[in-house]
Write a protein that holds these residues in place. Structure first.
Motif, PDB file in Angstrom:
ATOM      1  N   ILE A  86       0.853  -1.188   0.000  1.00 37.81           N
ATOM      2  CA  ILE A  86       0.000   0.000   0.000  1.00 37.81           C
ATOM      3  C   ILE A  86       0.886   1.234   0.000  1.00 37.81           C
ATOM      4  O   ILE A  86       1.737   1.391   0.868  1.00 37.81           O
ATOM      5  N   ASP A  87       0.665   2.089  -0.959  1.00 36.78           N
ATOM      6  CA  ASP A  87       1.443   3.315  -1.102  1.00 36.78           C
ATOM      7  C   ASP A  87       0.718   4.451  -0.374  1.00 36.78           C
ATOM      8  O   ASP A  87      -0.410   4.800  -0.731  1.00 36.78           O
ATOM      9  N   ILE A  88       1.344   5.012   0.630  1.00 36.98           N
ATOM     10  CA  ILE A  88       0.740   6.076   1.441  1.00 36.98           C
ATOM     11  C   ILE A  88       0.451   7.312   0.590  1.00 36.98           C
ATOM     12  O   ILE A  88      -0.573   7.976   0.773  1.00 36.98           O
ATOM     13  N   GLU A  89       1.326   7.608  -0.357  1.00 36.94           N
ATOM     14  CA  GLU A  89       1.095   8.764  -1.234  1.00 36.94           C
ATOM     15  C   GLU A  89      -0.184   8.584  -2.051  1.00 36.94           C
ATOM     16  O   GLU A  89      -0.950   9.525  -2.230  1.00 36.94           O
ATOM     17  N   ASN A  90      -0.419   7.366  -2.538  1.00 38.16           N
ATOM     18  CA  ASN A  90      -1.647   7.104  -3.292  1.00 38.16           C
ATOM     19  C   ASN A  90      -2.874   7.200  -2.395  1.00 38.16           C
ATOM     20  O   ASN A  90      -3.931   7.697  -2.817  1.00 38.16           O
ATOM     21  N   ILE A 118      -0.830  -0.145   9.297  1.00 40.70           N
ATOM     22  CA  ILE A 118      -0.676  -1.291   8.397  1.00 40.70           C
ATOM     23  C   ILE A 118       0.199  -2.353   9.052  1.00 40.70           C
ATOM     24  O   ILE A 118      -0.131  -3.546   9.034  1.00 40.70           O
ATOM     25  N   LEU A 119       1.300  -1.931   9.649  1.00 41.23           N
ATOM     26  CA  LEU A 119       2.199  -2.869  10.316  1.00 41.23           C
ATOM     27  C   LEU A 119       1.485  -3.601  11.451  1.00 41.23           C
ATOM     28  O   LEU A 119       1.609  -4.823  11.599  1.00 41.23           O
ATOM     29  N   ASN A 120       0.699  -2.881  12.246  1.00 42.82           N
ATOM     30  CA  ASN A 120      -0.057  -3.514  13.329  1.00 42.82           C
ATOM     31  C   ASN A 120      -1.039  -4.541  12.793  1.00 42.82           C
ATOM     32  O   ASN A 120      -1.194  -5.620  13.372  1.00 42.82           O
ATOM     33  N   LYS A 121      -1.714  -4.225  11.687  1.00 45.06           N
ATOM     34  CA  LYS A 121      -2.649  -5.176  11.075  1.00 45.06           C
ATOM     35  C   LYS A 121      -1.902  -6.435  10.643  1.00 45.06           C
ATOM     36  O   LYS A 121      -2.375  -7.553  10.859  1.00 45.06           O
ATOM     37  N   ARG A 122      -0.743  -6.258  10.041  1.00 40.20           N
ATOM     38  CA  ARG A 122       0.041  -7.402   9.571  1.00 40.20           C
ATOM     39  C   ARG A 122       0.517  -8.268  10.733  1.00 40.20           C
ATOM     40  O   ARG A 122       0.439  -9.498  10.675  1.00 40.20           O
ATOM     41  N   ILE A 123       0.998  -7.633  11.786  1.00 36.03           N
ATOM     42  CA  ILE A 123       1.490  -8.387  12.943  1.00 36.03           C
ATOM     43  C   ILE A 123       0.332  -9.113  13.636  1.00 36.03           C
ATOM     44  O   ILE A 123       0.467 -10.278  14.031  1.00 36.03           O
TER      45      ILE A 123
END
Length: 176
Positions: A86-90, A118-123
């Motif tokens: 996921i691109d934060i700029e987009n 996003i990192l928390n969701k992945r973990i």
């Protein structure tokens, strides 16, 4: 389909896909085209009709007095696609904000930056997979969106205080 069934306003500047339904339909169209399964052209035609109907219906039902929640819609997108790149700029552009303003509003809403969210969701997803499946740790790393095992191990250890192997050993569901 007949384009005359979908009379869009010629003065319309842009369609905003706040529910992400148009995006999902376009992804289905792209997948049909990529796979080119039997009768794919008919399926694509049907999906285009669905897309146009969605655009027309959305434009007809939304009035200028309705307020949209761009951060809420980006959260919906992230919650569905957090395992992808996921691109934060987009995301910021889709919400019509500069990157810095988007980060500020996102953090105000969630308490964390978009990347941390996003990192928390992945973990969290990795924790579920580690404790509830027999998948290999490398497979889990890839499934939850990490480029490689060392990157996954580093972030997992930072967030949980243990590496994925230790986490699995402590949280593995027993067969009793």
């Amino acid at each position: 389909f007949d384009a005359e069934d979908f009379p869009l306003d010629a003065n319309a500047q842009m369609f905003k896909d706040y529910s992400l339904s148009a995006l999902r339909t376009m992804e289905k169209i792209a997948e049909e085209y990529r796979t080119r399964s039997f009768m794919y052209h008919k399926v694509i035609e049907s999906l285009i009709t669905e897309l146009l109907g969605s655009v027309y219906r959305t434009r007809k039902t939304h009035t200028q007095t309705e307020r949209f929640d761009p951060i809420g819609y980006t959260l919906t997108y992230i919650n569905e696609y957090f395992t992808t790149n996921i691109d934060i700029e987009n995301l910021a552009a889709s919400a019509n904000y500069s990157v810095s303003r988007f980060r500020e509003l996102f953090k105000k809403r969630t308490g964390v930056s978009p990347k941390a969210y996003i990192l928390n969701k992945r973990i969290d997803y990795a924790r579920q997979l580690l404790s509830g499946t027999d998948l290999g740790i490398g497979e889990i790393a890839a499934l939850v969106g990490f480029m490689d095992y060392p990157q996954f191990n580093k972030f997992f250890n930072h967030r949980t205080g243990m590496n994925p192997k230790e986490y699995r050993a402590r949280h593995e569901k027993s067969d009793t």
